[in-house]
Each structure stands twice: as C-alpha cells, then as structure tokens.
Motif scaffolding. Structure first.
Motif, PDB file in Angstrom:
ATOM      1  N   ARG A  23      79.357  40.142  32.292  1.00 18.58           N
ATOM      2  CA  ARG A  23      80.602  40.593  31.688  1.00 18.58           C
ATOM      3  C   ARG A  23      81.384  41.540  32.603  1.00 18.58           C
ATOM      4  NH1 ARG A  23      76.561  43.724  30.087  1.00 18.58           N
ATOM      5  NH2 ARG A  23      76.817  46.008  30.048  1.00 18.58           N
ATOM      6  N   LEU A  24      80.719  42.104  33.603  1.00 20.14           N
ATOM      7  CA  LEU A  24      81.350  43.125  34.442  1.00 20.14           C
ATOM      8  C   LEU A  24      82.322  42.511  35.437  1.00 20.14           C
ATOM      9  CD1 LEU A  24      78.271  45.407  35.221  1.00 20.14           C
ATOM     10  CD2 LEU A  24      80.028  45.732  33.473  1.00 20.14           C
ATOM     11  N   LYS A  25      83.386  43.243  35.718  1.00 18.12           N
ATOM     12  CA  LYS A  25      84.360  42.824  36.721  1.00 18.12           C
ATOM     13  C   LYS A  25      84.065  43.402  38.092  1.00 18.12           C
ATOM     14  CE  LYS A  25      88.359  42.602  33.613  1.00 18.12           C
ATOM     15  NZ  LYS A  25      89.735  43.109  33.441  1.00 18.12           N
ATOM     16  N   ARG A  26      83.322  44.487  38.127  1.00 18.08           N
ATOM     17  CA  ARG A  26      83.048  45.178  39.380  1.00 18.08           C
ATOM     18  C   ARG A  26      81.547  45.353  39.568  1.00 18.08           C
ATOM     19  NH1 ARG A  26      87.384  49.247  41.680  1.00 18.08           N
ATOM     20  NH2 ARG A  26      89.187  47.890  41.515  1.00 18.08           N
ATOM     21  N   ALA A  27      81.192  45.822  40.747  1.00 16.97           N
ATOM     22  CA  ALA A  27      79.791  46.079  41.073  1.00 16.97           C
ATOM     23  C   ALA A  27      79.649  47.524  41.503  1.00 16.97           C
ATOM     24  CB  ALA A  27      79.325  45.138  42.179  1.00 16.97           C
ATOM     25  N   ALA A  28      78.436  48.050  41.384  1.00 16.94           N
ATOM     26  CA  ALA A  28      78.212  49.458  41.709  1.00 16.94           C
ATOM     27  C   ALA A  28      76.833  49.640  42.324  1.00 16.94           C
ATOM     28  CB  ALA A  28      78.346  50.330  40.463  1.00 16.94           C
ATOM     29  N   ALA A  29      76.733  50.694  43.099  1.00 15.93           N
ATOM     30  CA  ALA A  29      75.451  51.107  43.661  1.00 15.93           C
ATOM     31  C   ALA A  29      75.269  52.592  43.379  1.00 15.93           C
ATOM     32  CB  ALA A  29      75.412  50.849  45.165  1.00 15.93           C
ATOM     33  N   ALA A  87      67.289  66.484  42.607  1.00 10.93           N
ATOM     34  CA  ALA A  87      67.717  65.150  43.042  1.00 10.93           C
ATOM     35  C   ALA A  87      69.131  65.231  43.589  1.00 10.93           C
ATOM     36  CB  ALA A  87      67.646  64.155  41.881  1.00 10.93           C
ATOM     37  N   THR A  88      69.428  64.330  44.528  1.00 11.51           N
ATOM     38  CA  THR A  88      70.772  64.204  45.078  1.00 11.51           C
ATOM     39  C   THR A  88      71.220  62.770  44.872  1.00 11.51           C
ATOM     40  OG1 THR A  88      70.221  65.859  46.754  1.00 11.51           O
ATOM     41  CG2 THR A  88      72.212  64.562  47.107  1.00 11.51           C
ATOM     42  N   ASP A  89      72.414  62.589  44.323  1.00 14.18           N
ATOM     43  CA  ASP A  89      72.896  61.262  43.947  1.00 14.18           C
ATOM     44  C   ASP A  89      74.133  60.882  44.752  1.00 14.18           C
ATOM     45  OD1 ASP A  89      71.116  60.545  41.652  1.00 14.18           O
ATOM     46  OD2 ASP A  89      71.922  62.411  40.861  1.00 14.18           O
ATOM     47  N   PHE A  90      74.166  59.623  45.196  1.00 10.60           N
ATOM     48  CA  PHE A  90      75.313  59.031  45.891  1.00 10.60           C
ATOM     49  C   PHE A  90      75.659  57.747  45.151  1.00 10.60           C
ATOM     50  CE2 PHE A  90      72.712  61.415  48.808  1.00 10.60           C
ATOM     51  CZ  PHE A  90      73.613  62.141  49.573  1.00 10.60           C
ATOM     52  N   PHE A  91      76.934  57.498  44.904  1.00  6.30           N
ATOM     53  CA  PHE A  91      77.273  56.342  44.087  1.00  6.30           C
ATOM     54  C   PHE A  91      78.696  55.866  44.369  1.00  6.30           C
ATOM     55  CE2 PHE A  91      77.167  60.423  41.931  1.00  6.30           C
ATOM     56  CZ  PHE A  91      78.477  60.618  41.532  1.00  6.30           C
ATOM     57  N   PHE A  92      78.917  54.566  44.182  1.00  6.35           N
ATOM     58  CA  PHE A  92      80.256  53.993  44.348  1.00  6.35           C
ATOM     59  C   PHE A  92      80.389  52.737  43.506  1.00  6.35           C
ATOM     60  CE2 PHE A  92      77.789  51.853  47.681  1.00  6.35           C
ATOM     61  CZ  PHE A  92      78.192  50.524  47.552  1.00  6.35           C
ATOM     62  N   GLU A  93      81.644  52.363  43.253  1.00  2.00           N
ATOM     63  CA  GLU A  93      81.964  51.151  42.495  1.00  2.00           C
ATOM     64  C   GLU A  93      83.096  50.431  43.205  1.00  2.00           C
ATOM     65  OE1 GLU A  93      82.335  51.284  38.070  1.00  2.00           O
ATOM     66  OE2 GLU A  93      84.348  50.494  38.466  1.00  2.00           O
ATOM     67  N   SER A 341      80.117  49.319  26.508  1.00  5.76           N
ATOM     68  CA  SER A 341      81.362  49.901  27.000  1.00  5.76           C
ATOM     69  C   SER A 341      81.212  50.563  28.362  1.00  5.76           C
ATOM     70  CB  SER A 341      81.888  50.935  25.996  1.00  5.76           C
ATOM     71  OG  SER A 341      80.962  52.005  25.853  1.00  5.76           O
ATOM     72  N   ALA A 342      80.001  50.639  28.871  1.00  8.08           N
ATOM     73  CA  ALA A 342      79.762  51.353  30.125  1.00  8.08           C
ATOM     74  C   ALA A 342      80.329  50.596  31.313  1.00  8.08           C
ATOM     75  CB  ALA A 342      78.266  51.586  30.319  1.00  8.08           C
ATOM     76  N   SER A 343      80.773  51.338  32.290  1.00  6.72           N
ATOM     77  CA  SER A 343      81.250  50.751  33.542  1.00  6.72           C
ATOM     78  C   SER A 343      80.050  50.393  34.407  1.00  6.72           C
ATOM     79  CB  SER A 343      82.132  51.754  34.280  1.00  6.72           C
ATOM     80  OG  SER A 343      81.354  52.839  34.758  1.00  6.72           O
ATOM     81  N   PRO A 344      80.248  49.569  35.432  1.00  5.54           N
ATOM     82  CA  PRO A 344      79.136  49.299  36.363  1.00  5.54           C
ATOM     83  C   PRO A 344      78.561  50.576  36.961  1.00  5.54           C
ATOM     84  CG  PRO A 344      80.970  47.796  36.777  1.00  5.54           C
ATOM     85  CD  PRO A 344      81.456  48.792  35.783  1.00  5.54           C
ATOM     86  N   LEU A 345      79.441  51.530  37.253  1.00 10.92           N
ATOM     87  CA  LEU A 345      78.972  52.792  37.832  1.00 10.92           C
ATOM     88  C   LEU A 345      78.100  53.555  36.839  1.00 10.92           C
ATOM     89  CD1 LEU A 345      79.162  54.437  40.395  1.00 10.92           C
ATOM     90  CD2 LEU A 345      81.156  55.598  39.456  1.00 10.92           C
ATOM     91  N   ASP A 346      78.504  53.589  35.561  1.00 11.24           N
ATOM     92  CA  ASP A 346      77.688  54.239  34.535  1.00 11.24           C
ATOM     93  C   ASP A 346      76.300  53.608  34.467  1.00 11.24           C
ATOM     94  OD1 ASP A 346      79.812  55.899  33.787  1.00 11.24           O
ATOM     95  OD2 ASP A 346      80.526  54.498  32.268  1.00 11.24           O
ATOM     96  N   LEU A 347      76.272  52.285  34.467  1.00 11.27           N
ATOM     97  CA  LEU A 347      75.001  51.570  34.334  1.00 11.27           C
ATOM     98  C   LEU A 347      74.103  51.815  35.545  1.00 11.27           C
ATOM     99  CD1 LEU A 347      76.462  48.237  32.942  1.00 11.27           C
ATOM    100  CD2 LEU A 347      75.011  49.831  31.673  1.00 11.27           C
ATOM    101  N   ALA A 348      74.686  51.739  36.740  1.00 13.74           N
ATOM    102  CA  ALA A 348      73.886  51.944  37.949  1.00 13.74           C
ATOM    103  C   ALA A 348      73.337  53.358  38.009  1.00 13.74           C
ATOM    104  CB  ALA A 348      74.730  51.640  39.185  1.00 13.74           C
TER     105      ALA A 348
END
Length: 761
Positions: A23-29, A87-93, A341-348
């Motif tokens: 269902r997602l339009k974008r991808a995230a890491a 912890a240190t977090d790095f993320f993008f969508e 309702s979560a975005s790919p970034l939220d899920l990742a």
C-alpha cells in the motif's frame, strides 16, 4: 492484506529487518546503532552527538553536495538523525526507486566517515549553536530538570549535549576517543537496519545485504550497566528498576490507556471538574530494565495538584484490576489503526527500535503487569473502561442520503483505493465576532482532538485572519464520523467552560512559521480571549458566517455519507477568495519568545510561474545550506524551500542564528539570489517526478488540492509536471531577476524591526 515481514542476521553481525507493504508509495530505511551519549567517555560530553553530526558532512566517495542529505532532499524526501542515551538513529524516506542510492550513502558515510580536523572545527560551532538554543528552550530545560530527579551517580543526571568547551578537538586524547567510539560501535553486531517499502522482501533483502556489508564485522559490544536510578520522588515522574523485557511496549499500552479521555476515565473526571488544561505522558529513559517516565499535567491555577494526583492513582488501581487481555484488545485496535496510517518512515523506525505496531505479546503482558504493580497505590473513584472507540471501527454513520452541499468542492486527485481521505472546512464571520467565536471553537473541540489523535486521525483547527479552519484526514469512514462529532460540538455550548490548553513555548523560527499565514493575508494578531459567547451570540455568529470546503479521497458511498453529515454545517454557502497580491516589500516585526535572531523571507511567485519557482527553489537548496549552514555557520536552523501558504506559492527561506543579525541574514540571502543557479536536467527530472500522485504522500496530495482550491486554480498535477520539464536556463534567470527587482513583493517576518537596507536590497 497484512504486511510481510522478514528478519535475519548478516555475516558481519548486522541485524536486518524487512517489511513489504504494497500500500505504501515510498520506501524508508532506519538504522539504529546500539550506542549513544551514555556510552561515550565521561570526560568528553557530547562526543556521540558530535560524531552523528560529522557523518553528514560528506565522504571521499560522496561529497557534501552528493551526500545523503542532498540526495534525499532533491527527491522531496525526509532525512534526519538523533542521538539518544543508549542508541543513535539515522533514517530517511524516498521514492522506492531511490532506496538503493540512499542506502548506499547512509551505510558508506557511517562505515567510512571523514573525520578531518577542519570538518570538526566547523561542525563544533554548529553543535555550540544547538547548545545555546537548547539552553534557552523552556521545554528542553524542563526535561533536563526532570532528569535531575535521579541519583547524581546515574548518567541521566549529567550533561551530554556537547558544546565548544567539552569537545576539545586539540586534545590527542579526544581524537583517540572519537575514533575509538566509531571503531567500537559502528560495526555489524551493533547495528539494526530496517527497510520498509512496496518492494518485495527479496528485493529489500538484496539491497540490505549489498550495502550493509560495508560495515566491519563484529559482535555486539557490551554496554556498561547503569547504577540504580534511586529516583527522588516527584509527583508525576515514575521510576522503575528490574522490569522484564517488553517494558517499552507495555508502557506504550499504559500511556494509551491513560490518554483516553472518554467518560469513565480519570481525564474525563478532570475535565468534568474544569481542572484540565493539558495532558501528555511520555517516556524519558529506558535501558536494561530501568525506566523513567513522566506525566505532564497542566491544571488550572486554583486546582490542588494533590487532588488530581489522587484521581490518577485511583485510575491506576482500577486498571490493575482490569483483565489485561481486555486492555490488550483495545490497545490492539489502536495499534492496527496506527499501522494503517503510518508512513514508511514511521514503520521503519518502529521496526529498528523493536517496537512494531502490534498488540502486546505474552512477554509484553508480563511487563505490563510488572509495571502496574510497581506504580503507587490509592483506592477510590468511580471508574469504567470505555467500550472500543467507534472511530477505530471505521463504520460509516447511519444517515439518510442528502445532496452534496453547494459549498463543498470535491477533488478526485487522490484515488479512493488509497483508503485515505481528507476534508477541509473553512468559515468566515464578521470581524466583530471572529475572535470570541474562534476562541470558543478551539476550546470546545479539545476532547475530540485528543480522541482523534488516539484513533490515528488528524483533526486540526487553525485560525488565519478572519477565518477559522477545520481539517480532518485519515481512514474515510472514520473521517466522516469525526466530522459529524465535530459539527455537533461546534453548534453546542456545553463545552465552553473548558479552559484553553497551554501551548509550549516555541523556538523563534517555529514561532515565526506559525505567524506566517496571518502576515501573508495582512491580518493583525488577535487579542487575548475575552468573555465567552452565550448561546444566542453563538447562534448569531453562525447565522452570519459563510463556509466552504473541499473533500479529497472519498468514494461515492463515503462522499454521500459526508454530504449528509455536512447538512448540519453551520453558516451560509461561501466560496474561496484568493489572497490579493500586495505591492512592494512588507516587513513584519513579530513578538515571539526567545532571544536568538530569526527571520523568514517569503518571495511570492506568480501563478503562471509556479513550475519555474519550484525548480528555482530546488536548485537553491544546496547553495543556501552550503553557504549559511556549512561555511558561515550561522546556526543549525537553516532552510530554503517552495511553500504554498493560503493558496500563494513562493520561495521561503528561514534562518535562526545566535550571532548573525536579521540584517546580516538578509544580506546573505540576497547575495545568493543574485548569484543565481545553473539548470541541472537531472534535478529538473527528479522534481517533476515528485509531483506524480503515485509518488506523493497522501497528505501532500490532499494539501496540494486544498492550496489550489484556495488559489481558485485547477489541481492539475500532470500539467505541473509538464511545465517543470519545459523549464530552461533563461526561465530561471528571468525569475531570479524579477525576484530581485526593487518592486518585488517580498514578505519578511522577523523578531526585529526592519533594517535600513530593507527597501534597497
């Protein structure tokens, strides 16, 4: 269809989690390094945070202008990082096709960073600017004060942000510690990488294996166990030791229960007494069985806080007696709605943190029991657990079909298969009534706003000039149900007694952004709330008001239900009126909290040049960031973008600086505009692709439709894409020249008076 999940450990020890969501339009890491500020040497506070910043300054393989930040921003994506205690977090969508490029840059910059001393010197000044802003921010200082309630021997009570004085770059021992921290923790066994998108699990796994292999192999390094919290009791800060695994998820379930404000709950009891002005519960710290969390409860000036705390403890006692499976069933509904309702970034990010949107498992239920047993006790109160919220069940209200109101426009820009809808409603009333009316409306909606937030619905009210707007978005049937309840609240007087919620102080640049729409339409700031309207005055205000609206993403059945609900919409039929163009430059001196210099510059672009304006803004992003943030180090809050505000499109620049004045900031921006940009065909193509509906976030599609509605233009995304692709260098040069013309309609919003050179720029 539920998401497909996969988890595996690579040869270098890195833990890889994958989520296929068609269902997602974008991808995230989302990449989590299991090391944070508390794992850095005590002698060098801020070392972990400093290293996080250095990663983004480019590497030998990917220079700054081709690094992760520029790459993601050029695609209209999101990118960020944060350093926590452990912890240190790095993320993008990004668009799905760009996931490989982003992942390669992310892994390469973390595995092979350039830690040259010159880069360190520049970035330390940015860290220091952040430290100054942090030290002046009331919310940050409040959190810091809360953490001081633990034992002084616990690292939570220490300073870890870093500044010019703690980051001793000239010390060989500091350089050894910096390199050693990277070598020890930025290796396979310390890392969890989560990928999420519409790609198949096999495609995601291939990407993960390809780029995560850049990290050196190594087992998980043991993180030093902290001493006991030995929390000094404060009324609404709760500390726990030796909690079982799953406590983070259990606390989330408990907070979901605490935030329910429907009848029978403790928040409802506070509201019924007229005590409640605001509520927020949040975790402050969690590691190795230790947990610290806080309830931020804002009460009226005359309310006894001990009485409110007694109600809370009574609610705790009631919850302890409820069947955990019953609590978990309601929590499961909340989690399911959040997942949808979560975005790919939220899920990742949830996956990388080991907190997927799901009900509590057996381990989580045990942790919930342990958490509840460890809370203070006090019997009393008449409580009940509300039934599952109807907003979570997503059933359309039972209504008799009615024709669509003439004031409601409909956009088919968002396909109904997205299962996301948005409705915008806007009222205008006579000037003599708009302030008292809008004050009443915002207060009356407070309970429903909290309820919608729990149900993963976005219900927002806002005031611009003489208009008041209501926006609701989310799952279509739930949106219809929320709008029905909102309209009932708006026409009723029974919630008037609610006190206004206290809003936290914003940093200067955010406060300016909040005031920008009013400045754009030429509205003067509203006075403080006066006496509330009585029922007759409220009825009169609605009778003399005009409304119009827009529905996006509703299928025929849901639209018919919405149309029936809107029969109760107060006011007369109205229509949008485009903001008139002003002549010449306007400067607004805004009174906002904070002492740092802050400035917003908005340069409107004519409607027939919006494609060129968007491309110009895209090409300016890199030079603005490079010059103001990297070279001049004006501050950490520097941005440039294209923005539509009240239907008016234009280039928007924003800077907050601890040392550069508003006049100096303005000079730098004008210089960059004079230098112009060079057309990059690849950037032009990437920008055009951002305006394909299938690549845009659903909320962005709805907002585009609303902004074009306000501008009385057509919401033709394909036409915008074609126009962008037709832009040439001459078009960019002509627009840049017109923006620099002395008669250009610049709008500047700043926390200082206009400088002498304002009219001469």
């Amino acid at each position: 269809m539920p998401d497909a999940l996969r988890a595996l450990t690579l040869a270098n020890g890195l833990h890889l989690t994958l989520r296929h969501a068609p269902r997602l339009k974008r991808a995230a890491a989302a990449l989590r390094v299991h090391a944070g500020s508390h794992d850095a040497p005590v002698k060098w506070p801020g070392l972990a945070h400093f290293l996080e910043h250095l990663f983004f300054l480019g590497t030998k393989r990917f220079a700054l202008d081709d690094g992760l930040m520029r790459y993601v921003q050029a695609l209209g994506g999101q990118v960020n990082a944060s350093t926590g205690e452990r912890a240190t977090d790095f993320f993008f969508e990004v668009p799905p096709a760009a996931l490989a490029g982003g992942l390669e840059r992310l892994c390469q910059m973390l595995a092979e960073p350039d830690l040259s001393i010159e880069r360190q010197r520049r970035e330390r000044e940015v860290i220091h600017a952040e430290f100054i802003a942090w030290s002046r921010n009331p919310q940050a200082q409040k959190r810091y004060t809360l953490l001081q309630s633990v034992a002084p021997t616990h690292p939570l009570s220490g300073f870890h942000a870093g500044n010019r004085h703690t980051l001793a770059l000239q010390e060989p021992a500091f350089q050894q510690a910096l390199a050693g921290f990277h070598q020890r923790f930025y290796r396979g066994g310390q890392i969890t990488l989560s990928l999420c998108g519409p790609q198949s699990l096999d495609e995601l796994e291939l990407l993960g294996r390809r780029f995560a292999g850049l990290f050196a192999p190594g087992e998980r390094a043991a993180q030093i166990q902290p001493p006991a919290l030995t929390h000094r009791s404060t009324s609404l800060v709760f500390a726990h030791e030796s909690l079982p695994p799953g406590a983070d998820h259990a606390l989330e379930a408990l907070i979901a229960c605490l935030s329910d404000s429907r009848p029978g709950t403790w928040l409802d009891a506070l509201r019924q007494r007229g005590w409640l002005q605001g509520f927020k519960a949040e975790p402050l710290y969690s590691f190795a069985g230790q947990m610290l969390w806080h309830i931020d409860l804002k009460l009226g000036a005359d309310v006894c806080s001990e009485q409110a705390r007694d109600l809370l403890l009574g609610w705790f006692d009631f919850i302890r007696q409820v069947d955990p499976e019953q609590l978990n069933a309601q929590f499961s509904l909340l989690q399911e709605n959040q997942a949808r309702s979560a975005s790919p970034l939220d899920l990742a990010r949830r996956d990388s943190a080991g907190l997927p949107f799901a009900a509590l498992d057996a381990q989580g239920l045990l942790a919930l029991r342990a958490l509840l047993e460890d809370l203070p006790r006090r019997e009393g109160g008449q409580w009940q657990l509300p039934a599952p919220d109807s907003l979570l069940l997503a059933d359309l209200p039972a209504t008799q079909a009615q024709p669509r109101p003439a004031a409601l426009a409909v956009s088919d820009l968002l396909p109904t298969t997205r299962q996301y809808a948005a409705v915008y409603l806007r009222w205008k009333v006579p000037a003599s009534l708009h302030q008292p009316l809008y004050d009443v409306l915002d207060r009356a909606l407070q309970p429903l706003l909290a309820r919608c937030e729990r149900a993963s619905l976005q219900l927002q009210s806002s005031t611009v000039g003489e208009t008041w707007q209501l926006r609701c978005s989310g799952q279509p049937a739930a949106v219809v149900g929320a709008v029905e309840r909102a309209l009932a609240q708006l026409r009723s007087a029974h919630e008037w007694a609610l006190p206004a919620e206290q809003q936290p102080a914003l940093i200067p640049i955010r406060a300016l952004l909040k005031q920008l729409p009013d400045a754009l339409v030429g509205a003067t700031p509203m006075p403080q709330p006066g006496a509330p309207l009585d029922q007759q005055a409220l009825d009169d205000a609605w009778r003399d008001s005009q409304w119009h609206g827009l529905a996006v993403g509703f299928d025929a059945v849901a639209l018919q239900s919405l149309s029936t609900v809107l029969q109760a919409c107060p006011g007369q039929i109205g229509a949008p009126v485009a903001v008139p163009r002003w002549q010449g430059r306007r400067w607004h001196h805004a009174q906002v909290p904070g002492t740092e210099h802050a400035l917003l510059l908005f340069c409107p672009v004519p409607a027939d040049q919006q494609a060129c304006g968007r491309l110009l803004a895209q090409l300016l992003q890199g030079p603005v960031y490079q010059r103001l943030r990297v070279e001049l180090q004006l501050g950490y809050a520097v941005f440039s973008t294209f923005r539509q505000i009240e239907g008016v499109g234009g280039l928007l620049f924003g800077v907050q600086s601890p040392h550069a004045t508003q006049a100096e900031i303005l000079d730098h921006l004008a210089t960059l505009l004079r230098q112009g940009v060079t057309l990059d065909p690849a950037a032009r193509q990437a920008l055009a692709e951002q305006f394909d509906e299938s690549a845009m976030a659903n909320a962005d599609v709805a907002e585009w439709a609303w902004q074009t509605h306000l501008a009385t233009q057509t919401d033709d995304l394909p036409a915008l894409r074609r126009s962008i692709l037709m832009m040439r260098q001459a078009d960019l040069d002509a627009l840049s020249s017109s923006l620099l013309n002395a008669q250009s309609n610049w709008l500047c919003l700043a926390n200082a008076p206009a400088p002498n050179q304002w009219e001469r720029l």
